[in-house]
Design an enzyme around this catalytic site. Sequence first.
Site, PDB file in Angstrom:
ATOM      1  N   CYS A 113     -14.445 -25.144 -14.800  1.00  0.00           N
ATOM      2  CA  CYS A 113     -14.190 -23.752 -14.378  1.00  0.00           C
ATOM      3  C   CYS A 113     -12.705 -23.386 -14.375  1.00  0.00           C
ATOM      4  CB  CYS A 113     -14.794 -23.515 -13.007  1.00  0.00           C
ATOM      5  SG  CYS A 113     -16.583 -23.734 -13.047  1.00  0.00           S
ATOM      6  N   HIS A 254     -11.831 -17.036 -10.665  1.00  0.00           N
ATOM      7  CA  HIS A 254     -13.046 -17.615 -11.252  1.00  0.00           C
ATOM      8  C   HIS A 254     -14.238 -17.175 -10.395  1.00  0.00           C
ATOM      9  CE1 HIS A 254     -16.006 -20.334 -12.713  1.00  0.00           C
ATOM     10  NE2 HIS A 254     -16.049 -21.033 -11.587  1.00  0.00           N
ATOM     11  N   ASN A 284     -22.006 -17.580 -12.835  1.00  0.00           N
ATOM     12  CA  ASN A 284     -20.844 -18.427 -13.138  1.00  0.00           C
ATOM     13  C   ASN A 284     -20.928 -18.852 -14.608  1.00  0.00           C
ATOM     14  OD1 ASN A 284     -18.933 -20.437 -13.365  1.00  0.00           O
ATOM     15  ND2 ASN A 284     -19.531 -21.520 -11.502  1.00  0.00           N
TER      16      ASN A 284
HETATM   17  O1  UT7 Z   1     -17.670 -23.180 -10.479  1.00  0.00           O
HETATM   18  C1  UT7 Z   1     -17.650 -24.537 -10.230  1.00  0.00           C
HETATM   19  C2  UT7 Z   1     -17.496 -24.808  -8.815  1.00  0.00           C
HETATM   20  N1  UT7 Z   1     -18.719 -24.603  -8.133  1.00  0.00           N
HETATM   21  C3  UT7 Z   1     -18.717 -23.920  -7.005  1.00  0.00           C
HETATM   22  O2  UT7 Z   1     -17.695 -23.414  -6.634  1.00  0.00           O
HETATM   23  C4  UT7 Z   1     -19.998 -23.861  -6.218  1.00  0.00           C
HETATM   24  C5  UT7 Z   1     -19.697 -24.139  -4.762  1.00  0.00           C
HETATM   25  N2  UT7 Z   1     -20.864 -24.173  -3.931  1.00  0.00           N
HETATM   26  C6  UT7 Z   1     -21.588 -23.061  -3.637  1.00  0.00           C
HETATM   27  O3  UT7 Z   1     -21.322 -21.996  -4.137  1.00  0.00           O
HETATM   28  C7  UT7 Z   1     -22.687 -23.180  -2.615  1.00  0.00           C
HETATM   29  O4  UT7 Z   1     -22.615 -24.442  -1.988  1.00  0.00           O
HETATM   30  C8  UT7 Z   1     -24.115 -22.972  -3.178  1.00  0.00           C
HETATM   31  C9  UT7 Z   1     -24.319 -21.520  -3.535  1.00  0.00           C
HETATM   32  C10 UT7 Z   1     -24.333 -23.880  -4.377  1.00  0.00           C
HETATM   33  C11 UT7 Z   1     -25.155 -23.324  -2.106  1.00  0.00           C
HETATM   34  O5  UT7 Z   1     -24.931 -22.545  -0.940  1.00  0.00           O
HETATM   35  P1  UT7 Z   1     -24.875 -23.241   0.479  1.00  0.00           P
HETATM   36  O6  UT7 Z   1     -24.703 -22.180   1.474  1.00  0.00           O
HETATM   37  O7  UT7 Z   1     -23.822 -24.324   0.424  1.00  0.00           O
HETATM   38  O8  UT7 Z   1     -26.317 -23.835   0.616  1.00  0.00           O
HETATM   39  P2  UT7 Z   1     -26.758 -25.358   0.841  1.00  0.00           P
HETATM   40  O9  UT7 Z   1     -26.574 -26.151  -0.384  1.00  0.00           O
HETATM   41  O10 UT7 Z   1     -26.149 -25.843   2.111  1.00  0.00           O
HETATM   42  O11 UT7 Z   1     -28.304 -25.146   1.109  1.00  0.00           O
HETATM   43  C12 UT7 Z   1     -28.785 -24.422   2.255  1.00  0.00           C
HETATM   44  C13 UT7 Z   1     -30.298 -24.392   2.176  1.00  0.00           C
HETATM   45  C14 UT7 Z   1     -30.912 -25.742   1.914  1.00  0.00           C
HETATM   46  O12 UT7 Z   1     -32.122 -25.819   2.640  1.00  0.00           O
HETATM   47  P3  UT7 Z   1     -32.183 -26.624   4.028  1.00  0.00           P
HETATM   48  O13 UT7 Z   1     -31.797 -28.013   3.696  1.00  0.00           O
HETATM   49  O14 UT7 Z   1     -31.224 -25.936   4.918  1.00  0.00           O
HETATM   50  O15 UT7 Z   1     -33.612 -26.457   4.427  1.00  0.00           O
HETATM   51  C15 UT7 Z   1     -31.218 -25.711   0.454  1.00  0.00           C
HETATM   52  O16 UT7 Z   1     -32.304 -26.550   0.102  1.00  0.00           O
HETATM   53  O17 UT7 Z   1     -30.681 -23.553   1.088  1.00  0.00           O
HETATM   54  C16 UT7 Z   1     -31.594 -24.266   0.257  1.00  0.00           C
HETATM   55  N3  UT7 Z   1     -31.430 -23.794  -1.104  1.00  0.00           N
HETATM   56  C17 UT7 Z   1     -32.074 -22.724  -1.598  1.00  0.00           C
HETATM   57  N4  UT7 Z   1     -32.945 -21.879  -1.041  1.00  0.00           N
HETATM   58  C18 UT7 Z   1     -33.431 -20.875  -1.791  1.00  0.00           C
HETATM   59  C19 UT7 Z   1     -30.632 -24.297  -2.088  1.00  0.00           C
HETATM   60  N5  UT7 Z   1     -30.768 -23.559  -3.203  1.00  0.00           N
HETATM   61  C20 UT7 Z   1     -31.661 -22.592  -2.926  1.00  0.00           C
HETATM   62  C21 UT7 Z   1     -32.187 -21.530  -3.668  1.00  0.00           C
HETATM   63  N6  UT7 Z   1     -33.059 -20.705  -3.056  1.00  0.00           N
HETATM   64  N7  UT7 Z   1     -31.859 -21.305  -4.953  1.00  0.00           N
END
Ligand code: UT7
Length: 329
Positions: A113, A254, A284
């Site tokens: 990225c 980004h 992204n």
């Molecule tokens: O460009 C390259 C660099 N990449 C980035 O900058 C990405 C950085 N990370 C992020 O943007 C975020 O961490 C994400 C958008 C990927 C995820 O958001 P988050 O707030 O960190 O969510 P999480 O991974 O902590 O997941 C929270 C909950 C989980 O469920 P439990 O364990 O709390 O029951 C996940 O299983 O959300 C669940 N979850 C989803 N739910 C519905 C994960 N993906 C999804 C989804 N739909 N697509």
Amino acid sequence: MLTAKISAIGCAVPPRVLTNQDLEKMVETTDQWILERTGIRERHIADQSTATSDMAVAAAREVLASKGIPAAEIEAIIVCTVTPDMMFPSTACLVQDQIGASGAWGFDLVAACSGFIYGLTVAANLVMAGSHRKVLVIGADTMSRILDYTDRATCILFGDGAGAFLVEPANEGEGGFIGHLNEIDGSGAPYLNMPAGGSRLPASEETVAKRLHYVKQEGQQVFKFAVRKMYELCEALLERHGISPSEIKLLIPHQANKRIINATAERLGLPPEKVVLNIHKYGNTTAATIPLATRDAILEGRLKKGDLVLFAAVGAGYTAGVGLWRWAF
Ligand code: UT7
């Protein structure tokens, strides 16, 4: 001293749109979750016959057309990508041949990225060294080819697209490149990667069965690093050049997550009108987000000659970079 300016832009996205509602039918997710956690509404996805070089070529051709110059004038082509058509030859070679850039050398730059910012840094330095007069920097990624559409944590995040800038010497008083600050921190490698397909884990029945040819991410780890690093680098670069955030006309970050961008803007004290956010349309697109966001800012009349622009990115590696430019066209 000779400086470098960005003198033209071109972009290409595939026509097919994949909405959050479409994804609701593919994995256990909701439009609301995706929108709230990331800011994404839809993303563009390439059809089977389109690869990264095709989008890169389309973006490059738009640059040439908008400048009205023949491809033969391009002296170097830098293609920033993590989804090359193949491991080798480089996508830069394929682009050079397709556009007919008979006088160019070039290479692919792998920085995920942060790729486009690294590419711009290299191009600016080639021009400022006096050895090059026209360098094409292309950010292009077909992320859909390396996404696991059974993994809801990653498949909702990314889209496909390409964007290109032409970098040339700047005339006296025209503005252009001011400075950059780039970093890598390889301790972040475990948190965002594609494990197989390289020399460590070449393709095998096992790597395919274990779905190791796809993006793997520990989202929260990357999120925390991105929020901290994007702000730190922006602040450090501005301080080095004695520029206060209020002098910035636009932050073009980004587009990985709306929450990362908003947190950075808030800590810099930048109001929303000074921050370009178009993640809702494209998701992204890895190396393509910055040119795509720049193009939208231009189309919306938000970026004018003489404006101070701050580009910023954090990505897999970890990689991170910021670049400060005075817009010159
Ligand atoms: O460009 C390259 C660099 N990449 C980035 O900058 C990405 C950085 N990370 C992020 O943007 C975020 O961490 C994400 C958008 C990927 C995820 O958001 P988050 O707030 O960190 O969510 P999480 O991974 O902590 O997941 C929270 C909950 C989980 O469920 P439990 O364990 O709390 O029951 C996940 O299983 O959300 C669940 N979850 C989803 N739910 C519905 C994960 N993906 C999804 C989804 N739909 N697509």
